[in-house]
Design an enzyme around this catalytic site. Structure first.
Site, PDB file in Angstrom:
ATOM      1  N   LYS A 241       0.901  -1.381   0.065  1.00  0.00           N
ATOM      2  CA  LYS A 241       0.011  -0.091  -0.144  1.00  0.00           C
ATOM      3  C   LYS A 241       1.145   1.390  -0.057  1.00  0.00           C
ATOM      4  O   LYS A 241       0.362   2.346  -0.305  1.00  0.00           O
ATOM      5  CB  LYS A 241      -1.060   0.050   1.257  1.00  0.00           C
ATOM      6  CG  LYS A 241      -0.376   0.048   2.585  1.00  0.00           C
ATOM      7  CD  LYS A 241      -1.588  -0.061   3.546  1.00  0.00           C
ATOM      8  CE  LYS A 241      -1.136  -0.303   4.954  1.00  0.00           C
ATOM      9  NZ  LYS A 241      -2.129  -0.529   5.995  1.00  0.00           N
ATOM     10  N   ARG A 242       2.054   0.952   0.402  1.00  0.00           N
ATOM     11  CA  ARG A 242       3.031   2.394   0.285  1.00  0.00           C
ATOM     12  C   ARG A 242       3.308   2.615  -1.161  1.00  0.00           C
ATOM     13  O   ARG A 242       3.609   3.977  -1.333  1.00  0.00           O
ATOM     14  CB  ARG A 242       4.242   2.056   1.301  1.00  0.00           C
ATOM     15  CG  ARG A 242       3.984   2.589   2.720  1.00  0.00           C
ATOM     16  CD  ARG A 242       5.105   2.209   3.630  1.00  0.00           C
ATOM     17  NE  ARG A 242       5.005   0.725   3.780  1.00  0.00           N
ATOM     18  CZ  ARG A 242       4.044   0.188   4.716  1.00  0.00           C
ATOM     19  NH1 ARG A 242       3.112   0.693   5.206  1.00  0.00           N
ATOM     20  NH2 ARG A 242       3.864  -1.286   4.688  1.00  0.00           N
TER      21      ARG A 242
END
Ligand code: GLU
Length: 483
Positions: A241-242
């Protein structure tokens, strides 16, 4: 012989935006639950990590599932249940395992555990196993992993996966404060909810031998297991998700159709065969088999997803397409003043846009020229189209030609008129169009120009040509003055 109906579950932790990987797990489970009568898909929100959970993440999960077609109203849907509501059951189970001698208390500090891990033993060495410690402050409860023998996980995707018991440490099932760990709570809930197939991401495979031992220690037959392959980006890195766009909501916000998304997600590790890829859910659902899922990592190819989406968009009826575009045209979202919006104009142009957009949000730059007071300013398009010897000349000539009341204001005659103007200046139609398009729409690319001019109307077209000409003249004067 009657077969026990399948009971699967989807057990997300509400600690962030709903991930495309979670969506794929949910869909695979959903397909299996719906294939047979009596099949159930249990939604269990694993909300025991109070520090990281937020109610909005839970709402986001339920909304995202509904968007994918996994609806609470469906008879195959059960829940949502909340793990936090079963805390007593988790504690009782931990106690029972202790009383049955299947778990023991351990007072080793974190540092001591680390030291014991560092010695040749793989993991905690079972120092407190036979110390007979009673429950008490600072004492965690550890599961007594049976000595000898492997634990064999029969995975429906990976086949037989063997874990040597000697390599499974006596793992903690309840912390010193009595709170249960994920490995235990997850099993207790699965047992309580009668789950007989656990289908989840590969990252949980390392928990599985421990969980299988817990199932057995509690006197139950373990469920069937299936661990879905990881999803990777174009660099073959696990989606994160980063780094990657993983939130389902971002795709929804850009204008991916749920049916295209569902179709694409189903192909992450599975294929319906016969070289077919574009296939609606209604056809995929009965075909899906967990044993056909591939164990190698699945590439999340956004370009391919986009292409799928384009196909699904083109397959919509014109009315349906216009309807689906609504959220992007709504006041407050659309960039134009609300009072400028004219639905009849939009509906007239929508079919031309339908064949061009690949995500619904692209509708806005395609039609904004119709509703903005003035076209967007796009410097790149401007400098490309308004070349010396072409820009001002074309604008001037078109302004004059378009003023002729004898010229019918319709796409065909407009095209002929512009062609003629271009020929007069020694320009082919493609070149001749560019300054007109930029003056009227702001951009060098867009919907068919002549239909656009027709819809915008003679007055507004001429006003924009005049404004562009004035701007061009001012720029040329300023450039001249600075030389
Ligand atoms: N709550 C766990 C997770 O979100 C689910 C584990 C499972 O499916 O067993 O990763």
């Amino acid at each position: 012989m009657t077969e026990t109906p399948i009971r699967v579950r989807f057990a997300p932790s509400p600690t962030g935006m709903f991930h495309v990987g979670g969506a794929r797990s949910a869909l695979f489970n959903w397909a299996l639950a719906r294939q047979r009568s009596g099949g159930e898909f249990v939604l269990r929100i694993e909300d025991t990590d109070a520090a990281r959970n937020k109610p909005e993440w839970t709402e986001g999960i339920i909304r995202a599932l509904a968007w994918l077609g996994i609806s609470e109203a469906d008879p195959h849907f059960e829940g949502p249940y909340f793990q936090s509501a079963y805390a007593d059951k988790h504690r009782e189970t931990a106690e029972r395992l202790y009383k049955d001698g299947k778990a023991y208390f351990c007072d080793c500090t974190r540092e001591q555990v680390q030291e014991r891990r560092d010695n040749p033993h793989l993991g905690y060495d079972g120092f407190c196993r036979d110390r007979g410690l009673e429950p008490g402050p600072g004492r965690a409860l550890r599961f007594r992993v049976p000595d000898g023998g492997p634990t064999v996980v029969d995975d429906q995707i990976r086949g037989r996966v063997e874990f040597d018991n000697a390599s499974i440490e006596d793992f903690v099932i309840a912390r010193a404060d009595g709170s249960p760990l994920f490995v235990l709570a997850n099993v207790v809930d699965d047992v309580e909810m009668g789950i007989n197939e656990v289908i989840r991401g590969e990252e949980h495979l390392s928990n599985t031998p421990k969980q299988q031992l817990l199932w057995e220690a509690l006197g139950h037959t373990p469920p069937g297991w299936a661990h879905l392959p990881v999803i990777v980006n174009e660099k073959r890195q696990k989606l994160s998700k980063r780094r990657d766009k993983v939130a389902l909501e971002s795709y929804q916000g850009e204008g991916y159709l749920p049916e295209a998304m569902v179709n694409y997600l189903m192909l992450l590790g599975w294929a319906p065969g016969e070289d077919r890829e574009i296939m609606p859910w209604s056809e995929m659902e009965p075909l899906f088999r967990i044993s056909e899922v591939n164990s190698s990592s699945a590439f999340f190819d956004e370009k391919k997803l986009r292409a799928f989406n384009g196909e699904y968009i083109r397959a919509l009826s014109a009315d349906e397409f216009a309807e689906r575009c609504r959220p992007w045209l709504a006041p407050g979202t659309a960039p134009w003043p609300a009072e400028n919006y004219d639905d009849a104009v939009f509906r007239a142009i929508a079919p031309l846009a339908q064949s061009r957009v690949t995500v619904l949000s692209e509708i806005v730059p395609n039609v904004d020229f119709l509703f903005l007071d003035a076209p967007v300013e796009d410097e790149k398009s401007w400098s490309k189209a308004m070349k010396p010897g072409v820009g001002a000349e074309m604008l001037t000539a078109a302004l004059e030609r378009f003023a002729d009341p004898g010229l019918a204001w319709e796409a065909e005659p407009l095209k002929a008129a512009l062609e003629e103007v271009g020929t007069g200046l020694g320009l082919k139609l493609g070149k001749a169009q560019a300054p007109i398009r930029v003056a009227v729409t702001g951009r060098t690319v867009g919907l068919p120009l002549f239909e656009s001019l027709e819809l915008l109307g003679r007055e507004r077209v001429r006003a924009r040509l005049a404004a562009a000409l004035a701007e061009l003249t001012a720029r040329e004067a300023a450039a001249g003055a600075s030389e």
